[in-house]
Write an enzyme that holds these catalytic residues in place. Sequence first.
Site, PDB file in Angstrom:
ATOM      1  N   GLU A  92     -11.219  36.582  90.187  1.00 39.86           N
ATOM      2  CA  GLU A  92     -11.002  35.505  89.226  1.00 39.86           C
ATOM      3  C   GLU A  92      -9.534  35.097  89.284  1.00 39.86           C
ATOM      4  O   GLU A  92      -8.638  35.943  89.181  1.00 39.86           O
ATOM      5  CB  GLU A  92     -11.368  35.974  87.820  1.00 39.86           C
ATOM      6  CG  GLU A  92     -11.386  34.855  86.814  1.00 39.86           C
ATOM      7  CD  GLU A  92     -11.880  35.305  85.448  1.00 39.86           C
ATOM      8  OE1 GLU A  92     -11.655  34.560  84.490  1.00 39.86           O
ATOM      9  OE2 GLU A  92     -12.472  36.395  85.346  1.00 39.86           O
ATOM     10  N   ARG A 134       0.409  25.525 104.768  1.00 38.31           N
ATOM     11  CA  ARG A 134      -0.104  26.823 105.214  1.00 38.31           C
ATOM     12  C   ARG A 134       0.626  27.265 106.477  1.00 38.31           C
ATOM     13  O   ARG A 134       0.978  28.433 106.632  1.00 38.31           O
ATOM     14  CB  ARG A 134      -1.617  26.722 105.438  1.00 38.31           C
ATOM     15  CG  ARG A 134      -2.302  28.056 105.512  1.00 38.31           C
ATOM     16  CD  ARG A 134      -3.820  27.933 105.325  1.00 38.31           C
ATOM     17  NE  ARG A 134      -4.123  27.567 103.944  1.00 38.31           N
ATOM     18  CZ  ARG A 134      -4.597  26.383 103.560  1.00 38.31           C
ATOM     19  NH1 ARG A 134      -4.872  25.448 104.437  1.00 38.31           N
ATOM     20  NH2 ARG A 134      -4.818  26.137 102.286  1.00 38.31           N
ATOM     21  N   LYS A 187     -10.221  26.936 105.434  1.00 38.83           N
ATOM     22  CA  LYS A 187      -9.066  27.840 105.459  1.00 38.83           C
ATOM     23  C   LYS A 187      -9.249  28.931 106.508  1.00 38.83           C
ATOM     24  O   LYS A 187      -8.305  29.285 107.215  1.00 38.83           O
ATOM     25  CB  LYS A 187      -8.857  28.479 104.085  1.00 38.83           C
ATOM     26  CG  LYS A 187      -8.324  27.537 103.035  1.00 38.83           C
ATOM     27  CD  LYS A 187      -8.095  28.276 101.726  1.00 38.83           C
ATOM     28  CE  LYS A 187      -7.601  27.356 100.634  1.00 38.83           C
ATOM     29  NZ  LYS A 187      -7.340  28.087  99.379  1.00 38.83           N
ATOM     30  N   ASP A 237      -3.310  31.124  97.873  1.00 37.56           N
ATOM     31  CA  ASP A 237      -3.688  30.200  96.822  1.00 37.56           C
ATOM     32  C   ASP A 237      -2.893  28.958  97.138  1.00 37.56           C
ATOM     33  O   ASP A 237      -1.681  29.018  97.359  1.00 37.56           O
ATOM     34  CB  ASP A 237      -3.373  30.727  95.423  1.00 37.56           C
ATOM     35  CG  ASP A 237      -4.107  29.904  94.364  1.00 37.56           C
ATOM     36  OD1 ASP A 237      -5.297  29.599  94.572  1.00 37.56           O
ATOM     37  OD2 ASP A 237      -3.498  29.557  93.345  1.00 37.56           O
TER      38      ASP A 237
END
Length: 198
Positions: free
Chosen positions: A40, A181, A12, A69
């Site tokens: 988290e 993306r 990424k 994400d």
Amino acid sequence: MKIIVATRNAGKVGEFQAMLGRLGYDVESLLDYDTAPETEETGSTFEENAELKSKEAAAYFGHAVLSDDSGLEVDALDGAPGVYSARFAGEDKSDAANNALLLEKLADTPADRRTARFVCALSLAKPSGETLTVRGTMEGQIGFEQKGTNGFGYDPLFLIPSLNQTAAELTKSEKAAISHRGQALKKLEAALTTFLGE
């Protein structure tokens, strides 16, 4: 201007450096900061997880932070693995194990029912907590075997029917032009300067 990308995923990071670099941004990542906290991912959507990561990192660094994400939604699996894409086969986050499990779960699924999409939610946060969040998708289907050596994650299984190639068979620039993306970054780019007040 510098943007910190809240990820330790080298694949990424490379994509963000290429895409944001052409816009004139210096891109750093959590790979450059050993002590930065790992957020988290407790959200139930890609957008929630991206915002959690960008807000926490922006507060930590006192600087604009971009997070993503992303994952794979397979229609025959009711959208799974979804937000659990990286840890589909377990917490060790193994691409090989994830791909093997996906093939196993789709073993009896015919080609016309293997539709899927990559989803990317990008969230840019300021230290104030203000966020700009966008979503991009790339439609395709899951192949019956892995093909290609480029990319990472589910790329070797993700077939783009119009190209008759998997995402792992594309060059970096070919993938960036059509990827989830890349689509999300195009949306972000349109609002980036205004949001950051440049």
